[in-house]
Scaffold this active site. Sequence first.
Site, PDB file in Angstrom:
ATOM      1  N   TYR A 165      44.152  21.506  31.767  1.00 12.10           N
ATOM      2  CA  TYR A 165      44.261  22.394  30.610  1.00 12.10           C
ATOM      3  C   TYR A 165      42.920  23.071  30.371  1.00 12.10           C
ATOM      4  O   TYR A 165      41.876  22.459  30.559  1.00 12.10           O
ATOM      5  CB  TYR A 165      44.583  21.596  29.346  1.00 12.10           C
ATOM      6  CG  TYR A 165      45.960  20.991  29.290  1.00 12.10           C
ATOM      7  CD1 TYR A 165      46.971  21.597  28.560  1.00 12.10           C
ATOM      8  CD2 TYR A 165      46.237  19.789  29.932  1.00 12.10           C
ATOM      9  CE1 TYR A 165      48.232  21.035  28.472  1.00 12.10           C
ATOM     10  CE2 TYR A 165      47.497  19.217  29.858  1.00 12.10           C
ATOM     11  CZ  TYR A 165      48.490  19.837  29.128  1.00 12.10           C
ATOM     12  OH  TYR A 165      49.727  19.275  29.048  1.00 12.10           O
ATOM     13  N   HIS A 197      49.329  25.531  27.299  1.00 13.59           N
ATOM     14  CA  HIS A 197      50.019  24.881  28.407  1.00 13.59           C
ATOM     15  C   HIS A 197      49.038  24.801  29.563  1.00 13.59           C
ATOM     16  O   HIS A 197      48.211  25.699  29.750  1.00 13.59           O
ATOM     17  CB  HIS A 197      51.259  25.680  28.827  1.00 13.59           C
ATOM     18  CG  HIS A 197      52.347  25.642  27.801  1.00 13.59           C
ATOM     19  ND1 HIS A 197      53.194  24.569  27.667  1.00 13.59           N
ATOM     20  CD2 HIS A 197      52.701  26.519  26.841  1.00 13.59           C
ATOM     21  CE1 HIS A 197      54.038  24.803  26.682  1.00 13.59           C
ATOM     22  NE2 HIS A 197      53.757  25.983  26.148  1.00 13.59           N
ATOM     23  N   LYS A 211      52.759  27.324  36.620  1.00 15.89           N
ATOM     24  CA  LYS A 211      51.459  26.711  36.872  1.00 15.89           C
ATOM     25  C   LYS A 211      51.054  26.997  38.314  1.00 15.89           C
ATOM     26  O   LYS A 211      51.901  27.054  39.192  1.00 15.89           O
ATOM     27  CB  LYS A 211      51.525  25.193  36.670  1.00 15.89           C
ATOM     28  CG  LYS A 211      51.865  24.801  35.246  1.00 15.89           C
ATOM     29  CD  LYS A 211      51.980  23.309  35.090  1.00 15.89           C
ATOM     30  CE  LYS A 211      52.515  22.869  33.772  1.00 15.89           C
ATOM     31  NZ  LYS A 211      52.278  23.674  32.608  1.00 15.89           N
TER      32      LYS A 211
END
Length: 182
Positions: free
Chosen positions: A120, A128, A159
């Site tokens: 993070y 997120h 991601k």
Amino acid sequence: MKPVCRGYLLFNRVIILEPSCANKVYWNGYFGSFFGVPKPRERGIKAPLELSLLEALYLLEKNLLKIYSGSKELSYSELYRYAIGNIPRFSELYRIYKDLRERGFVIRRGLKFGCDYLAYEYGPGIDHAPYGVQVLKPSEEFDPIDLVRMGRLLHSVRKKLIIALDLGGHGVKYVVLKWWRP
């Protein structure tokens, strides 16, 4: 944060029993997980904090936590040896964990996303995690299918996959992967 908090080694975890210390440790870097609190939103939680050995060793190294096994205070080298004997790949995982923390990332477990860590920029509940991190040694054999699985899963939740190569005494190298569409 001063080194006043005490953690107690319990198998492959370190537990901070005192709620004020638990809150201090958690909210100053998002270390650990509170018992019975899946997503902490407010300070002042009245629950013990559970730390992984990675987190506990890092906090011990930074003089932010004292760790006990029974009534004996553990040194950094004692906890490190204990962790290496109980967690596969601990030394590689710790080197990458520490390096990412030193770069300012908040690191959490990435198991449910098929990788070693989530990284993070600010912390859980604030943003997120933009990255999933898989730790490898350059000499380690790795099935490319696992790389595809990890990449697809992480891509589906927006991601990027980072392969973190532990080069031992020569540092760490990061390779960021993203999906390519022709």
